[in-house]
Design an enzyme around this catalytic site. Structure first.
Site, short mmCIF file in Angstrom:
data_model
loop_
_atom_site.label_atom_id
_atom_site.label_comp_id
_atom_site.label_asym_id
_atom_site.label_seq_id
_atom_site.Cartn_x
_atom_site.Cartn_y
_atom_site.Cartn_z
N ALA A 65 -0.10 10.43 -8.06
CA ALA A 65 -0.33 10.00 -6.68
C ALA A 65 0.53 10.81 -5.74
O ALA A 65 1.55 11.38 -6.13
CB ALA A 65 -0.02 8.51 -6.53
N ASP A 66 0.12 10.84 -4.49
CA ASP A 66 0.91 11.44 -3.43
C ASP A 66 0.61 10.66 -2.15
O ASP A 66 -0.53 10.22 -1.94
CB ASP A 66 0.58 12.91 -3.24
CG ASP A 66 1.63 13.60 -2.38
OD1 ASP A 66 2.68 13.97 -2.94
OD2 ASP A 66 1.42 13.71 -1.15
N THR A 67 1.62 10.49 -1.33
CA THR A 67 1.45 9.77 -0.08
C THR A 67 1.87 10.65 1.08
O THR A 67 2.93 11.28 1.03
CB THR A 67 2.28 8.46 -0.08
OG1 THR A 67 1.83 7.64 -1.18
CG2 THR A 67 2.10 7.69 1.21
#
Length: 188
Positions: A65-67
């Site tokens: 994931a990446d935000t």
């Protein structure tokens, strides 16, 4: 299942959701093409991370994931200095911004990626509030230089439209469905 992330928040959320998993961490450059739409950066980075792990864990379900945080037409990444964190929080003060998490789940050749957007509305923050938050919470490992689950979220966030857990670090509602429906992974 492998959670391929250094994020203590993602690890905690998956544990609280009842998943059994191992964590793994590689140093991956978080660069992206300059011509990509800002709204696509998080998903692009989640897929890039997943590609790096798939050669190591061929028979495991891998979650990456990446935000990102977008305020106006600016992508606010992680602040590396107090000055940068102060400037980011000043830009968020009194404004709405978007938190976008990109998630990629794979096992072998099967891959599913998606992104989730949450609108976050900040109240006006005083210089003293910003300085207090940075000195007490050192938000240098967070996109946009803040954690909604911390003090600044308690006193500064007027409302959110969308997923709270997305802002914390991973959109659990959507991830649960992908893991269950596409990969047969359920909490134990």
């Amino acid at each position: 299942m492998i959670l391929a992330s250094n994020s203590p928040r993602r690890k905690q959320l998956l544990q609280e959701a009842g998943y059994e998993f191992k964590t793994a961490s590689l140093q991956i450059e978080e660069d992206y093409p300059l011509d990509i739409a800002l709204e696509e950066v998080a998903k692009y980075l989640a897929e890039k991370k997943n590609d790096a792990y798939r050669t190591l864990f061929k028979d495991e379900v891998i979650v990456t994931a990446d935000t990102t945080v977008i305020c106006g037409q600016m992508l606010l990444e992680k602040a590396s200095t107090t000055k940068a964190a102060t400037e980011m929080l000043k830009s968020l003060s009194g404004n709405m911004h978007q938190v976008i998490s990109g998630v990629c789940v794979s096992k072998g050749s099967k891959l599913r990626s998606f992104s989730v957007t949450t609108d976050v509305h900040f109240a006006n923050l005083s210089t003293e509030e910003i300085d207090y938050y940075i000195s007490k919470f050192s938000p240098f490992d967070k996109a946009g230089a803040y954690g909604i689950q911390e003090w600044i979220g308690m006193i500064g966030v007027q409302k959110i439209v969308g997923s709270y857990y997305n802002v914390v670090g991973i959109p659990l509602f959507e991830l649960y469905r992908v893991l269950k429906e596409d990969f047969g992974v359920i909490p134990r």
